[in-house]
Design an enzyme around this catalytic site. Sequence first.
Site, PDB file in Angstrom:
ATOM      1  N   ARG A 132       0.772  -1.047   0.143  1.00 30.54           N
ATOM      2  CA  ARG A 132      -0.065  -0.098  -0.131  1.00 30.54           C
ATOM      3  C   ARG A 132       0.815   1.206  -0.040  1.00 30.54           C
ATOM      4  O   ARG A 132       0.700   2.406  -0.577  1.00 30.54           O
ATOM      5  CB  ARG A 132      -0.989   0.087   1.107  1.00 30.54           C
ATOM      6  CG  ARG A 132      -1.868  -1.180   1.458  1.00 30.54           C
ATOM      7  CD  ARG A 132      -3.166  -1.203   0.486  1.00 30.54           C
ATOM      8  NE  ARG A 132      -3.946  -2.245   0.895  1.00 30.54           N
ATOM      9  CZ  ARG A 132      -4.044  -3.472   0.746  1.00 30.54           C
ATOM     10  NH1 ARG A 132      -3.053  -3.975  -0.179  1.00 30.54           N
ATOM     11  NH2 ARG A 132      -4.542  -4.400   1.022  1.00 30.54           N
ATOM     12  N   HIS A 161       0.165   4.443  -2.544  1.00 32.33           N
ATOM     13  CA  HIS A 161      -0.170   5.835  -1.855  1.00 32.33           C
ATOM     14  C   HIS A 161       0.802   6.793  -2.274  1.00 32.33           C
ATOM     15  O   HIS A 161       0.525   8.104  -2.475  1.00 32.33           O
ATOM     16  CB  HIS A 161      -0.487   5.407  -0.500  1.00 32.33           C
ATOM     17  CG  HIS A 161      -1.839   5.012  -0.186  1.00 32.33           C
ATOM     18  ND1 HIS A 161      -2.492   5.449   0.822  1.00 32.33           N
ATOM     19  CD2 HIS A 161      -2.502   3.744  -0.490  1.00 32.33           C
ATOM     20  CE1 HIS A 161      -3.485   4.849   0.628  1.00 32.33           C
ATOM     21  NE2 HIS A 161      -3.487   3.715   0.184  1.00 32.33           N
ATOM     22  N   GLY A 216       3.589  11.567  -7.913  1.00 32.09           N
ATOM     23  CA  GLY A 216       4.441  10.489  -8.537  1.00 32.09           C
ATOM     24  C   GLY A 216       5.194   9.768  -7.553  1.00 32.09           C
ATOM     25  O   GLY A 216       5.128   9.838  -6.367  1.00 32.09           O
ATOM     26  N   ASP A 241       7.813   9.336  -5.805  1.00 32.76           N
ATOM     27  CA  ASP A 241       8.990  10.101  -5.210  1.00 32.76           C
ATOM     28  C   ASP A 241       9.357   9.861  -3.674  1.00 32.76           C
ATOM     29  O   ASP A 241       9.912  10.691  -3.261  1.00 32.76           O
ATOM     30  CB  ASP A 241       9.033  11.526  -5.792  1.00 32.76           C
ATOM     31  CG  ASP A 241       7.712  12.100  -5.136  1.00 32.76           C
ATOM     32  OD1 ASP A 241       7.005  11.537  -4.329  1.00 32.76           O
ATOM     33  OD2 ASP A 241       7.541  13.458  -5.164  1.00 32.76           O
ATOM     34  N   SER A 287       7.508  10.623  -1.336  1.00 32.44           N
ATOM     35  CA  SER A 287       6.808  11.891  -0.633  1.00 32.44           C
ATOM     36  C   SER A 287       6.196  11.134   0.629  1.00 32.44           C
ATOM     37  O   SER A 287       5.852  11.900   1.738  1.00 32.44           O
ATOM     38  CB  SER A 287       6.214  12.715  -1.505  1.00 32.44           C
ATOM     39  OG  SER A 287       5.061  11.914  -2.121  1.00 32.44           O
ATOM     40  N   ASN A 334      -4.298   8.099   4.478  1.00 33.58           N
ATOM     41  CA  ASN A 334      -2.638   7.508   4.735  1.00 33.58           C
ATOM     42  C   ASN A 334      -2.326   6.964   6.218  1.00 33.58           C
ATOM     43  O   ASN A 334      -1.540   6.459   6.756  1.00 33.58           O
ATOM     44  CB  ASN A 334      -1.624   8.558   4.326  1.00 33.58           C
ATOM     45  CG  ASN A 334      -1.650   8.322   2.599  1.00 33.58           C
ATOM     46  OD1 ASN A 334      -1.970   7.470   2.140  1.00 33.58           O
ATOM     47  ND2 ASN A 334      -0.938   9.684   2.379  1.00 33.58           N
ATOM     48  N   HIS A 384      -5.917  -5.630  -3.284  1.00 33.49           N
ATOM     49  CA  HIS A 384      -6.645  -6.134  -1.954  1.00 33.49           C
ATOM     50  C   HIS A 384      -6.976  -7.406  -1.574  1.00 33.49           C
ATOM     51  O   HIS A 384      -7.572  -7.676  -0.656  1.00 33.49           O
ATOM     52  CB  HIS A 384      -7.967  -5.221  -2.093  1.00 33.49           C
ATOM     53  CG  HIS A 384      -7.881  -3.676  -2.002  1.00 33.49           C
ATOM     54  ND1 HIS A 384      -9.034  -2.830  -2.365  1.00 33.49           N
ATOM     55  CD2 HIS A 384      -6.636  -3.003  -1.433  1.00 33.49           C
ATOM     56  CE1 HIS A 384      -8.576  -1.596  -2.039  1.00 33.49           C
ATOM     57  NE2 HIS A 384      -7.109  -1.698  -1.802  1.00 33.49           N
ATOM     58  N   SER A 390      -8.429 -15.343   2.593  1.00 32.74           N
ATOM     59  CA  SER A 390      -7.111 -14.927   1.863  1.00 32.74           C
ATOM     60  C   SER A 390      -6.539 -13.843   2.124  1.00 32.74           C
ATOM     61  O   SER A 390      -5.639 -13.064   1.376  1.00 32.74           O
ATOM     62  CB  SER A 390      -7.182 -14.856   0.177  1.00 32.74           C
ATOM     63  OG  SER A 390      -6.067 -14.820  -0.420  1.00 32.74           O
TER      64      SER A 390
END
Length: 320
Positions: free
Chosen positions: A58, A62, A68, A70, A72, A87, A184, A239
């Site tokens: 994830r 995210h 992009g 990067d 961040s 987040n 997921h 699962s």
Amino acid sequence: MKVSTLMCLLLATLATMTQGQTRVGFYGTTCPRVETIVRNAVQTAVRADPTLAAGVLRIFFHDCFVNGCDGSVLLDGPSSEKTAPPNVPLRGFEVIDAAKSQLETACPGVVSCADIAALAARDAVVLAGGTSWQVPLGRRDGLVSQASDTVNLPGFNDPISVQIRKFADKNLNIQDLVTLVGGHTIGTGACVVFSYRLYNFNNTNQPDPDINPAFLPQLRALCPNGGDGSTRVALDTGSVTRFDNSFYTNLRNGRGVLESDAKLWSDPTTRPIVQRFLGLSGLLGLTFNVEFGRSMVKMGNIELKTGSQGEIRRVCRATN
């Protein structure tokens, strides 16, 4: 004279074409053990806590969807991306930190945190039972991280039309959408982001009709009306730590937990792709593990910072 002019133009064109692109083997001479070091860090963490595989995956998703790929999302700060509601539940940052610490010892100042996140996501999938893929590298780390920028992230209640637009804005098509959401198959979601589907969907005082009536009591038992919204529930029933295509089987059977996931089956725009992953007769089949790797490489090239853009952080949680 004409020939040399043409050659100059050709070289300039090639330079433009290669600028801003990643490539497999980018650290071949500068940090040849990069993939082994990252893999070992992820393996140590996931073997100790298998649920971290989903968290590490994830993080990359995210990260890429906000300005992009990067790194961040890795930055700390009072109003950084980490602090935004979508987040806050992210887990696994310590795995990236561990890999970075080891890489700074082996080859200081060379490997970006953004590239570590890309490699770690791949390794997490493999450790959960998925198929490996080659990860192009060469990203640079961004200097800016703002919570307000996370509006670009797909939401748990986005209709398919909005999901398609958000993915298209990142040069990802409908097949990429259905494929990447298949991530997921591992991980969980908090009751707070889907319990409205169980009791009062669209202010009807009824459950979401997309939920299989046989599945509803199970979800209600896990998420009682007015209960603890932080309780975590598997997004792919049966699962939660295994990377496979059972997620799509659950969607077909009305067992999608998030509204945005369930819509992949109920919406006629995306259902044919789910059907292809399930290998339903009359349709050209798709192999989930193969397509997931392809779409991850594509997503990993969103709005790249390369060359002299950004920086190579010394630690992933702060700019230099």
